[in-house]
Structure formats: C-alpha cells, structure tokens
Design a protein around this motif. Structure first.
Motif, PDB file in Angstrom:
ATOM      1  N   UNK A   1      62.165  45.917  73.249  1.00  0.00           N
ATOM      2  CA  UNK A   1      62.322  47.368  73.272  1.00  0.00           C
ATOM      3  C   UNK A   1      61.059  48.047  72.745  1.00  0.00           C
ATOM      4  N   UNK A   2      60.641  49.078  73.455  1.00  0.00           N
ATOM      5  CA  UNK A   2      59.470  49.893  73.104  1.00  0.00           C
ATOM      6  C   UNK A   2      58.234  49.028  72.827  1.00  0.00           C
ATOM      7  N   UNK A   3      57.990  48.121  73.749  1.00  0.00           N
ATOM      8  CA  UNK A   3      56.793  47.281  73.637  1.00  0.00           C
ATOM      9  C   UNK A   3      55.593  48.085  74.136  1.00  0.00           C
ATOM     10  N   UNK A   4      54.507  48.134  73.362  1.00  0.00           N
ATOM     11  CA  UNK A   4      53.342  48.926  73.780  1.00  0.00           C
ATOM     12  C   UNK A   4      52.671  48.350  75.019  1.00  0.00           C
ATOM     13  N   UNK A   5      52.388  49.223  75.965  1.00  0.00           N
ATOM     14  CA  UNK A   5      51.721  48.813  77.197  1.00  0.00           C
ATOM     15  C   UNK A   5      50.215  48.747  76.964  1.00  0.00           C
ATOM     16  N   UNK A   6      49.639  47.614  77.275  1.00  0.00           N
ATOM     17  CA  UNK A   6      48.185  47.431  77.231  1.00  0.00           C
ATOM     18  C   UNK A   6      47.782  46.870  78.587  1.00  0.00           C
ATOM     19  N   UNK A   7      47.657  47.767  79.536  1.00  0.00           N
ATOM     20  CA  UNK A   7      47.474  47.322  80.913  1.00  0.00           C
ATOM     21  C   UNK A   7      46.199  46.511  81.081  1.00  0.00           C
ATOM     22  N   UNK A   8      46.275  45.558  81.988  1.00  0.00           N
ATOM     23  CA  UNK A   8      45.128  44.711  82.284  1.00  0.00           C
ATOM     24  C   UNK A   8      45.144  44.399  83.772  1.00  0.00           C
ATOM     25  N   UNK A   9      44.037  43.954  84.271  1.00  0.00           N
ATOM     26  CA  UNK A   9      43.951  43.626  85.685  1.00  0.00           C
ATOM     27  C   UNK A   9      44.573  42.262  85.958  1.00  0.00           C
ATOM     28  N   UNK A  10      45.245  42.163  87.096  1.00  0.00           N
ATOM     29  CA  UNK A  10      45.784  40.877  87.514  1.00  0.00           C
ATOM     30  C   UNK A  10      44.649  40.041  88.105  1.00  0.00           C
ATOM     31  N   UNK A  11      44.968  38.879  88.614  1.00  0.00           N
ATOM     32  CA  UNK A  11      43.945  38.007  89.179  1.00  0.00           C
ATOM     33  C   UNK A  11      43.107  38.701  90.229  1.00  0.00           C
ATOM     34  N   UNK A  12      41.812  38.511  90.152  1.00  0.00           N
ATOM     35  CA  UNK A  12      40.848  39.103  91.082  1.00  0.00           C
ATOM     36  C   UNK A  12      40.904  40.629  91.080  1.00  0.00           C
ATOM     37  N   UNK A  13      41.362  41.205  89.961  1.00  0.00           N
ATOM     38  CA  UNK A  13      41.437  42.665  89.820  1.00  0.00           C
ATOM     39  C   UNK A  13      42.250  43.315  90.936  1.00  0.00           C
ATOM     40  N   UNK A  14      43.257  42.597  91.416  1.00  0.00           N
ATOM     41  CA  UNK A  14      44.042  43.104  92.545  1.00  0.00           C
ATOM     42  C   UNK A  14      44.876  44.319  92.164  1.00  0.00           C
ATOM     43  N   UNK A  15      45.408  44.337  90.949  1.00  0.00           N
ATOM     44  CA  UNK A  15      46.288  45.426  90.544  1.00  0.00           C
ATOM     45  C   UNK A  15      46.409  45.429  89.025  1.00  0.00           C
ATOM     46  N   UNK A  16      47.122  46.438  88.507  1.00  0.00           N
ATOM     47  CA  UNK A  16      47.355  46.515  87.069  1.00  0.00           C
ATOM     48  C   UNK A  16      48.620  45.758  86.690  1.00  0.00           C
TER      49      UNK A  16
END
Length: 229
Positions: A73-88
């Motif tokens: 619950x309420x885990x902070x989002x720390x977005x990162x790129x997936x493999x080969x920078x395909x998506x977040x």
C-alpha cells in the motif's frame, strides 16, 4: 450413510489430501473425523446436518480471509525504463534492485486483483484490475496508456542547450497537453483478490469514487452484467 463412505466421498469431491485438510475445509475438528472413521458407524441425520452447517460457516470464514489480501500500500513510484528503453515501469524490481523491491515485483507477478494509482498528495487517480494478466503486467501497461481525459495546460520549455530568456522577452503559451499516468502518479497500492470478485470490487471503487478518478469506463456489477439474474 457409513462414516467412512462419507469421508471418502467428501475428500474426493473437495480435493483434499489429508484428514487435517479435510477437517479444515469442513470446519470440524480433526478428532471428530478420526472418531467417525474409527467407529465407522452410520451417521445420523443430525450429524450430517451439523457437518454441513459447520462446512458452510468455514467456507464463509475462508472467503472473508481470502477474498481480498493486501500486497502493498502506498508504495512510492520510482519509474524506470524497461529493457531497451521500450517503456516506463513503475519501479525497478530487477537484479540490481534491493531485495524488498525484487520481492514486491515477484509478488505482483504472481497475483491477480486490483491496483490503485495515487498522486503526490495520496489522492486516488486511477483504479485498475488485473484478471487476464498479472498485476505487474497490467499495472505497467496502464502506467503508460494514453487517455484523452488526462489533459492539463502546460508550458513547453526547451531542453536543448540555449540561452534563457525571461517571459517578458519571450512569452511561452500554456498548451493543452496529453499526459500518461506515469506523469501523474506518485504512489500505488495493490491487492490480491479472489478472481470471482475482481470485477465487482473494481466496479465498487470506480462507481463509488466516480468524481475523483481518471477512469472513463463506468463499470457494472455482476447482477447487472447477468441481466439482473
């Protein structure tokens, strides 16, 4: 009906592999089953009725415990790129992440249910369900899915190396900008939900907070989906 015949039939029907497991499902003590089996007498109607009543109560209790189980619950989002920078992705749960993040990713990969995205104030933005796919996969797809409702007026600033000019020299106009959830969400929660309850729980949350969420589709309950039957 002989006790052994009933116990054997129930074990086969319920798919249990031990007396303790069968006793738990039926909501009776293991000693009661052992006593029935050892005596192997005809069970009275009252004994069978009592067993059925306890079984029903045990099923209700088990459903209450297992229908909704919080994963995080309420885990902070720390977005990162997936493999080969395909998506977040909502966070990095790969081999370079800490054990907590890796464990969370694994739990989300093994679960179906409901997830919620929140803004920086902790206010709910979007509720989604994961039924055909895992929470991890569905949540990351929703994270970058464009929706026309996610529009705000923003000013575009240059990111290349150029001299700054104040607004009174070069005025930049706010423009209607389409955003993704990855631009808005700061936290998320995820809940493992019994598959038969996922649709109705999503409908409850979307309908109950219709004026607060970015969800466009107004979900319906099973009663309505089945034509009121």
């Amino acid at each position: 009906m002989r006790a052994n015949d009933l116990i054997e039939a129930l074990s086969k029907k319920l798919g249990t592999t031990s007396q303790s497991e069968l006793a738990s499902v039926l909501g009776v003590a293991v000693g009661t089953l052992i006593n029935w089996k050892n005596r192997n007498e005809d069970l009275s109607a009252a004994q069978v009725a009592s067993a059925l009543s306890k079984s029903r109560s045990a099923a209700v209790k088990r459903a209450q415990l297992e229908t909704i189980q919080p994963i995080v619950e309420f885990y902070p989002i720390e977005r990162c790129r997936s493999g080969r920078d395909a998506s977040w992705l909502v966070f990095d749960g790969g081999t370079n992440a800490n054990l907590y993040a890796q464990g969370l990713r694994d739990a989300l990969k093994e679960s179906v249910g409901i997830y919620i995205f929140y803004d920086s104030r902790g206010q709910a933005l979007y509720v989604g369900k994961a039924k055909e796919q895992t929470i991890w996969k569905e949540m990351n797809l929703a994270f970058v899915r464009k929706r026309n409702i996610q529009r705000i007026a923003l000013v575009s600033h240059p990111d290349r190396n150029q001299e700054f000019k104040p607004g009174y020299e070069k005025l930049r106009q706010p423009k209607d900008t389409l955003l993704e959830l990855c631009d808005l969400a700061s936290y998320f929660s995820a809940y493992q939900v019994n598959e038969g309850m996922i649709d109705d729980l999503e409908a409850l949350m979307v309908r109950g907070f219709a004026n607060n969420l970015l969800n466009v589709r107004m979900e319906t309950f099973a009663h309505s989906r089945n034509g009121g039957k």
